[in-house]
Design a protein around this motif. Structure first.
Motif, PDB file in Angstrom:
ATOM      1  N   UNK A 113       0.863  -1.283  -0.071  1.00  0.00           N
ATOM      2  CA  UNK A 113       0.139   0.183  -0.063  1.00  0.00           C
ATOM      3  C   UNK A 113       0.909   1.317  -0.092  1.00  0.00           C
ATOM      4  N   UNK A 114       2.029   1.255   0.651  1.00  0.00           N
ATOM      5  CA  UNK A 114       2.978   2.305   0.375  1.00  0.00           C
ATOM      6  C   UNK A 114       3.998   2.201  -0.769  1.00  0.00           C
ATOM      7  N   UNK A 115       3.771   1.298  -1.401  1.00  0.00           N
ATOM      8  CA  UNK A 115       4.648   0.830  -2.713  1.00  0.00           C
ATOM      9  C   UNK A 115       5.973   0.735  -2.528  1.00  0.00           C
ATOM     10  N   UNK A 116       6.258   0.265  -1.165  1.00  0.00           N
ATOM     11  CA  UNK A 116       7.601  -0.268  -1.040  1.00  0.00           C
ATOM     12  C   UNK A 116       7.691  -1.897  -1.161  1.00  0.00           C
ATOM     13  N   UNK A 117       7.798  -1.983  -2.649  1.00  0.00           N
ATOM     14  CA  UNK A 117       7.629  -3.347  -3.184  1.00  0.00           C
ATOM     15  C   UNK A 117       8.581  -4.280  -2.729  1.00  0.00           C
ATOM     16  N   UNK A 118       9.905  -3.834  -2.790  1.00  0.00           N
ATOM     17  CA  UNK A 118      10.960  -4.566  -2.336  1.00  0.00           C
ATOM     18  C   UNK A 118      10.999  -5.151  -0.802  1.00  0.00           C
ATOM     19  N   UNK A 119      10.471  -4.180  -0.014  1.00  0.00           N
ATOM     20  CA  UNK A 119      10.455  -4.620   1.472  1.00  0.00           C
ATOM     21  C   UNK A 119       9.287  -5.640   1.373  1.00  0.00           C
ATOM     22  N   UNK A 120       7.940  -5.386   0.758  1.00  0.00           N
ATOM     23  CA  UNK A 120       6.883  -6.193   0.589  1.00  0.00           C
ATOM     24  C   UNK A 120       7.450  -7.613   0.198  1.00  0.00           C
ATOM     25  N   UNK A 121       8.087  -7.615  -0.851  1.00  0.00           N
ATOM     26  CA  UNK A 121       8.674  -9.074  -1.235  1.00  0.00           C
ATOM     27  C   UNK A 121       9.382  -9.714  -0.107  1.00  0.00           C
ATOM     28  N   UNK A 122      10.204  -9.017   0.477  1.00  0.00           N
ATOM     29  CA  UNK A 122      10.999  -9.753   1.721  1.00  0.00           C
ATOM     30  C   UNK A 122      10.225 -10.378   2.822  1.00  0.00           C
TER      31      UNK A 122
END
Length: 219
Positions: A113-122
């Motif tokens: 939702x915050x567009x922090x996709x790399x952190x989301x992937x982890x």
């Protein structure tokens, strides 16, 4: 496998198989890992698939030898969950582990939702490692991969989510988006149409309308 971390090896080979279903070595080694864990039925399936996919006579013979040994072990094991072919991770999950997986999933969704996709992937990868059959985590990880423009990896996650829950709608839309980005327009159109017609509990009316429009544009 060399470190005897067979459960982790099984999931690594499973990831490889999802990314490349016709990869003979991934299927063969997944069979090896599953057999060590006692999942003889699943191991036999993987070796049979590897045997059908390869043109190498030595691999076929090795697969057949493994199948023969596994069937003997299967007979010795009787009706244990492993002998019945249940996949690793399908048995009971400790409450603490499940809670950790859910927290990682929720954190991953927040990152998206915050567009922090790399952190989301982890964090979403942590979730599926802790609870390997958590369908929503694979769907969310597909969204993270879409955000990172890792469309092939996203497609693999959505495909596995559909394998776990064939009647769910969310992975249909995500897989359509991944296929469209990969230029697989006919498959994307079919998936958009399926989503638009879905009556699953997780379907979203606004995405159904959008899916109809996208399917029409792909004609």
């Amino acid at each position: 496998m060399r470190e005897r971390r067979y459960r982790e090896a099984a999931f690594a080979f499973l990831d490889a198989e999802h990314a490349a279903p016709e990869h003979v070595e991934a299927r063969f080694k997944l069979g090896n890992a599953l057999a060590v864990l006692g999942y003889y039925g699943r191991a036999i399936d993987e070796w049979e698939q590897a045997s059908r996919l390869t043109q190498d006579a030595a691999i076929r013979q090795s697969a057949q030898d493994n199948i023969t040994r596994a069937r003997a072990k299967q007979a010795e094991s009787g009706t244990s969950p492993q002998a019945m072919g249940q996949p690793p991770g399908s048995g009971p999950v400790a409450d603490t582990t499940r809670a950790q997986a859910r927290r990682a999933y929720e954190q991953g969704v927040q990152h998206i939702s915050q567009r922090a996709y790399a952190a989301a992937l982890q964090t979403l990868t942590q979730a599926v490692q802790q609870e390997p059959l958590l369908t929503v985590a694979y769907t969310a990880r597909g969204s993270a991969n879409i955000g990172l423009r890792r469309y092939a990896e996203a497609a693999a996650d959505y495909q596995f989510a559909l394998k776990l829950e064939p009647d769910s709608a969310s992975p249909l839309y995500g897989l359509a988006e991944a296929y469209r980005a990969l230029g697989r327009n006919l498959e994307a159109r079919d998936l958009y149409t399926r989503y638009a017609k879905s009556s699953a509990a997780d379907v979203r009316p606004e995405l159904q309308a959008e899916s109809r429009q996208k399917a029409e544009r792909l004609r």
